[in-house]
Design an enzyme around this catalytic site. Sequence first.
Site, mmCIF file in Angstrom:
data_model
loop_
_atom_site.group_PDB
_atom_site.id
_atom_site.type_symbol
_atom_site.label_atom_id
_atom_site.label_comp_id
_atom_site.label_asym_id
_atom_site.label_seq_id
_atom_site.Cartn_x
_atom_site.Cartn_y
_atom_site.Cartn_z
ATOM 1 N N HIS A 113 -7.804 -6.141 31.176
ATOM 2 C CA HIS A 113 -7.650 -5.090 30.164
ATOM 3 C C HIS A 113 -8.936 -4.354 29.810
ATOM 4 O O HIS A 113 -8.963 -3.602 28.830
ATOM 5 C CB HIS A 113 -7.029 -5.635 28.877
ATOM 6 C CG HIS A 113 -5.760 -6.389 29.067
ATOM 7 N ND1 HIS A 113 -4.743 -5.926 29.863
ATOM 8 C CD2 HIS A 113 -5.347 -7.588 28.577
ATOM 9 C CE1 HIS A 113 -3.741 -6.791 29.850
ATOM 10 N NE2 HIS A 113 -4.084 -7.818 29.092
ATOM 11 N N GLU A 138 -0.388 -2.227 31.301
ATOM 12 C CA GLU A 138 -0.051 -2.757 29.979
ATOM 13 C C GLU A 138 -1.269 -2.877 29.064
ATOM 14 O O GLU A 138 -2.410 -2.818 29.506
ATOM 15 C CB GLU A 138 0.567 -4.156 30.127
ATOM 16 C CG GLU A 138 1.855 -4.196 30.898
ATOM 17 C CD GLU A 138 2.440 -5.592 30.928
ATOM 18 O OE1 GLU A 138 1.908 -6.495 30.247
ATOM 19 O OE2 GLU A 138 3.433 -5.794 31.633
ATOM 20 N N ASP A 139 -0.967 -3.102 27.803
ATOM 21 C CA ASP A 139 -1.969 -3.406 26.776
ATOM 22 C C ASP A 139 -3.043 -2.320 26.684
ATOM 23 O O ASP A 139 -4.236 -2.591 26.595
ATOM 24 C CB ASP A 139 -2.610 -4.769 27.034
ATOM 25 C CG ASP A 139 -1.595 -5.904 26.917
ATOM 26 O OD1 ASP A 139 -0.477 -5.646 26.427
ATOM 27 O OD2 ASP A 139 -1.909 -7.036 27.293
#
Length: 238
Positions: A113, A138-139
């Site tokens: 991330h 994602e995230d």
Amino acid sequence: MNDLETYFNQNTGKLIHKWMHYFEIYDRHLSRFRGQPVNILEFGVFQGGSLQMWRHYFGTQARIHGVDINPDCKQLEEEGIRIHIGDQGDRAFLRSLAKLLPAIDILIDDGGHTMQQQIRTFEELFPIMSPQGVYVCEDLHTSYWHDWGGGYQRKGTFIEYSKNLIDALNAWHSQQPRRFQVSDFTRCAHSMHYYDSVLVIERRPMQPPVHRKTGTAQITSAAPTQKRGWMRKLTREA
């Protein structure tokens, strides 16, 4: 509640950690691959639970690949699930992974991330995905977190990087070819879908868009209308 969320709520297998609103997003964009011989690559093995979830959701024909920097994750391999150890921020590793894997139909970036990891993973692997593939990052909230290299409108975050992809998606309409022109992304990206903390990019071979007219004109006066003015502009530029 879709099948993925049901599986998650009833899970007694390996640990899974997901934001609850992700399940609707997954099912919306990935359900068409169920029961198919699909190749799935997920960054971020964690405890291996999500890899089991994908295996259950997509079926026994699915080939599941997980990537993690932690060498201990290798022990989580099982039938139909292969795990690769490496740093997703390392372009050399990503390129070796691209050569090793068959065509990638679904890529889920749930890895480290950081901005560098997300951007490099996209740049190295999105171009070699299957023509109808789906890319899920994602995230994305880490683009707003300083500890991950983020910050609101901070240069170099994945959010800011991805905003340029919106322009690339619409490059067919550029009137500034020296600065902004059709790219490989324009030719292979069908759509971009932003959600809270998630970006989904759906691939499809794309051609220059066309417009047509059907029906019979009802207004014959010379007075311009907003629509007619827009159409005249398109005609002059064609």
